[in-house]
Design a protein around this motif. Structure first.
Motif, short mmCIF file in Angstrom:
data_model
loop_
_atom_site.label_atom_id
_atom_site.label_comp_id
_atom_site.label_asym_id
_atom_site.label_seq_id
_atom_site.Cartn_x
_atom_site.Cartn_y
_atom_site.Cartn_z
N LEU A 98 -8.21 32.38 21.92
CA LEU A 98 -8.12 30.87 21.90
C LEU A 98 -8.95 30.50 23.13
CD1 LEU A 98 -4.67 31.90 21.17
CD2 LEU A 98 -5.02 29.87 19.79
N GLU A 99 -9.58 29.33 22.78
CA GLU A 99 -10.03 28.52 23.86
C GLU A 99 -8.96 27.50 24.42
OE1 GLU A 99 -13.84 26.93 22.95
OE2 GLU A 99 -14.74 29.03 22.86
N ASP A 100 -9.12 27.08 25.72
CA ASP A 100 -7.89 26.17 26.16
C ASP A 100 -8.23 24.79 25.56
OD1 ASP A 100 -10.07 25.24 27.55
OD2 ASP A 100 -9.29 25.47 29.69
N ASP A 101 -8.98 24.50 24.77
CA ASP A 101 -8.95 23.04 24.19
C ASP A 101 -8.61 23.01 23.08
OD1 ASP A 101 -11.01 24.85 22.83
OD2 ASP A 101 -12.50 23.05 23.03
N VAL A 102 -7.65 23.89 22.51
CA VAL A 102 -7.02 23.66 21.24
C VAL A 102 -5.56 23.49 21.27
CG1 VAL A 102 -8.73 25.36 20.14
CG2 VAL A 102 -6.28 26.16 20.98
N VAL A 103 -5.00 22.77 20.44
CA VAL A 103 -3.56 22.52 20.14
C VAL A 103 -3.03 23.42 18.98
CG1 VAL A 103 -1.77 21.03 19.28
CG2 VAL A 103 -3.83 20.33 20.89
N ILE A 104 -2.11 24.40 18.72
CA ILE A 104 -1.37 25.14 17.79
C ILE A 104 -0.43 24.17 16.95
CG2 ILE A 104 -2.10 27.08 18.91
CD1 ILE A 104 0.96 27.62 19.64
N GLU A 105 -0.56 24.18 15.59
CA GLU A 105 0.64 24.00 14.74
C GLU A 105 1.77 24.38 14.80
OE1 GLU A 105 0.21 21.22 13.31
OE2 GLU A 105 -1.94 21.03 12.74
N ASP A 106 2.93 23.80 14.45
CA ASP A 106 4.19 24.46 14.72
C ASP A 106 4.54 25.72 13.81
OD1 ASP A 106 4.96 22.38 16.14
OD2 ASP A 106 5.79 20.89 14.53
N ASN A 107 3.65 26.17 12.71
CA ASN A 107 3.54 26.95 12.04
C ASN A 107 3.01 28.26 12.29
OD1 ASN A 107 1.50 25.95 11.16
ND2 ASN A 107 1.55 26.35 9.06
N PHE A 108 2.32 27.98 13.77
CA PHE A 108 1.25 29.05 14.49
C PHE A 108 1.76 30.61 14.10
CE2 PHE A 108 -1.02 31.17 17.51
CZ PHE A 108 -2.37 31.07 17.09
N ALA A 109 3.05 30.78 14.74
CA ALA A 109 3.44 31.92 14.98
C ALA A 109 3.87 32.60 13.42
CB ALA A 109 4.64 32.03 15.77
N THR A 110 4.49 31.95 12.67
CA THR A 110 4.75 32.30 11.44
C THR A 110 3.46 32.75 10.74
OG1 THR A 110 6.56 30.71 11.39
CG2 THR A 110 5.77 31.61 9.28
N VAL A 111 2.51 31.96 10.81
CA VAL A 111 1.32 32.35 10.04
C VAL A 111 0.73 33.62 10.48
CG1 VAL A 111 -0.82 31.61 9.03
CG2 VAL A 111 1.02 30.14 9.05
N VAL A 112 0.74 33.79 11.76
CA VAL A 112 -0.10 34.82 12.49
C VAL A 112 0.70 36.07 12.05
CG1 VAL A 112 -0.51 35.92 14.96
CG2 VAL A 112 -1.07 33.63 14.49
N ARG A 113 2.01 36.18 12.15
CA ARG A 113 2.82 37.19 11.57
C ARG A 113 2.45 37.75 10.45
NH1 ARG A 113 7.83 38.03 14.84
NH2 ARG A 113 7.82 36.57 16.75
N GLU A 114 2.48 36.55 9.46
CA GLU A 114 1.82 36.91 8.00
C GLU A 114 0.59 37.54 7.89
OE1 GLU A 114 4.33 33.52 5.47
OE2 GLU A 114 2.10 32.96 6.44
N LEU A 115 -0.26 36.85 8.75
CA LEU A 115 -1.73 37.55 8.84
C LEU A 115 -1.49 39.04 9.45
CD1 LEU A 115 -3.52 34.39 9.92
CD2 LEU A 115 -3.27 35.28 7.69
N MET A 116 -0.81 39.45 10.28
CA MET A 116 -0.87 40.69 10.96
C MET A 116 -0.28 41.70 9.63
SD MET A 116 0.76 40.01 14.78
CE MET A 116 1.30 41.75 14.95
N ALA A 117 0.52 41.02 9.03
CA ALA A 117 0.88 42.09 7.68
C ALA A 117 -0.10 42.43 6.91
CB ALA A 117 2.19 41.27 7.21
N GLU A 118 -1.19 41.40 6.67
CA GLU A 118 -2.15 41.69 5.71
C GLU A 118 -3.47 42.60 6.73
OE1 GLU A 118 -2.55 40.63 2.67
OE2 GLU A 118 -0.60 39.41 2.98
N ASP A 119 -3.23 42.81 7.80
CA ASP A 119 -4.09 43.72 8.50
C ASP A 119 -5.70 43.53 8.26
OD1 ASP A 119 -4.64 46.01 10.20
OD2 ASP A 119 -4.58 47.31 8.81
N LEU A 120 -6.00 42.07 8.41
CA LEU A 120 -7.47 41.77 8.15
C LEU A 120 -8.48 41.92 9.64
CD1 LEU A 120 -6.31 38.51 6.46
CD2 LEU A 120 -6.93 40.52 5.31
N GLU A 121 -9.59 42.08 9.01
CA GLU A 121 -10.57 42.27 10.36
C GLU A 121 -10.75 41.18 11.01
OE1 GLU A 121 -13.04 46.23 8.67
OE2 GLU A 121 -13.94 44.22 8.20
N LEU A 122 -10.83 40.02 10.49
CA LEU A 122 -11.36 38.83 11.17
C LEU A 122 -10.66 37.69 10.38
CD1 LEU A 122 -12.50 36.86 13.19
CD2 LEU A 122 -14.79 37.22 11.96
N VAL A 123 -9.82 36.89 11.15
CA VAL A 123 -9.31 35.51 10.48
C VAL A 123 -9.57 34.38 11.24
CG1 VAL A 123 -7.50 34.48 9.22
CG2 VAL A 123 -7.43 36.67 9.61
#
Length: 294
Positions: A98-123
């Motif tokens: 992440l660059e330091d000029d972004v704001v994350i949404e409240d569901n950021f961690a939830t979605v990142v965990r779901e994406l990790m379960a998908e084991d994708l090369e680039l999201v």
């Protein structure tokens, strides 16, 4: 505390003491994700020194794009390359950059965990350009996992798995275009690019402290580089279409989202994509209280 030992979120910044960067770091930690600072490479004044196998391919930059990279573009590029390299060398299975000029949404961690379960090369976790995409599935959080046909622009927030990190590092050591173009040209290093809708991060209204600074591009292409430009462009196009053919089932059929997927003010699109954004009205992107409070 975090229960994700295989993930690291790296925030690229030139000054971790500024409020904007500190807010992002705190928000990530509060959502339970592991986070570390990554000191950005400062290219605002002079060309940064290269390390290891890093190579600035001036000939290819002039041939392919007709201009050299600015020193700030080189600094930004190296910041991302080395952040991914550090996460890979540390042994992480997933790296969220992440660059330091972004704001994350409240569901950021939830979605990142779901994406990790998908084991994708680039999201791509946010985007600055609306593209046609194929919807792969709806995640448990309600977000859509998609396969954009082309690059979605922007390197503010993205997630690699270890396989994706390796492919990126093996390709991106040869530097000749801006880092977000490298991610957009995913087909050149055979990486499967995905994205999420709606975006789970968005660009701040105020500027980042790793921003590009104005710089004159002094060196122009010579005659030989000009003559090679169109063959190089044709080769690039052939590689893109070869990727499309190989991954036809994963990328097609596709369409545009029916509404704006993100809050970044610079999010844009052409033709039909532009119509989707314009139909959202003037106050849609980035006009919420969180953009004002961070």
């Amino acid at each position: 505390m975090t229960d994700l030992p295989h993930l690291i979120c790296s925030i690229i910044t030139l000054n971790r003491q500024v409020e904007t960067a500190d807010n992002l770091f705190r928000d990530i930690q509060q959502q339970g994700l592991p986070c570390q600072w990554f000191a950005g490479v400062d290219g605002r004044q002079e060309k940064p020194a290269l390390q290891g196998r890093e190579f600035y391919n001036l000939d290819r930059a002039l041939t392919r794009h007709g201009q050299e990279l600015t020193v700030s573009e080189i600094g930004c590029y190296l910041s991302h390359y080395r952040a991914v390299q550090k996460a890979y060398e540390q042994g992480y299975e997933f790296a969220c950059i992440l660059e330091d000029d972004v704001v994350i949404e409240d569901n950021f961690a939830t979605v990142v965990r779901e994406l990790m379960a998908e084991d994708l090369e680039l999201v791509r976790l946010m985007a600055l350009k609306l593209r046609r995409r194929k919807v792969v599935k709806t995640l448990a959080s309600g977000c859509l996992l998609t396969r954009p046909e082309r690059g979605v622009l922007g390197a503010q927030a993205y997630l690699f798995n270890r396989r994706g990190m390796q492919k990126f590092l093996d390709h991106a050591w040869d530097m000749y275009e801006a880092i977000d173009h490298v991610l957009d040209h995913f087909f050149l290093f055979d990486v499967a690019q995905h994205a999420v809708e709606p975006h789970i991060a968005y660009e701040r209204v105020r500027p980042t402290n790793v921003q590009k600074t104005p710089c004159n591009r002094c060196q122009k292409p010579n005659l030989w580089q000009k003559l090679r430009h169109h063959p190089a462009k044709l080769s690039f196009s052939r590689k893109r279409h070869a990727y499309f053919r190989t991954h036809k089932a994963a990328l097609f059929p596709n369409d545009l989202p029916n509404k704006c997927p993100g809050k970044s003010l610079r999010l844009r699109g052409k033709g039909e994509a532009g119509n989707v954004l314009s139909n959202e009205g003037e106050t849609m992107p980035g006009q919420d209280s969180r953009a004002e409070n961070h």
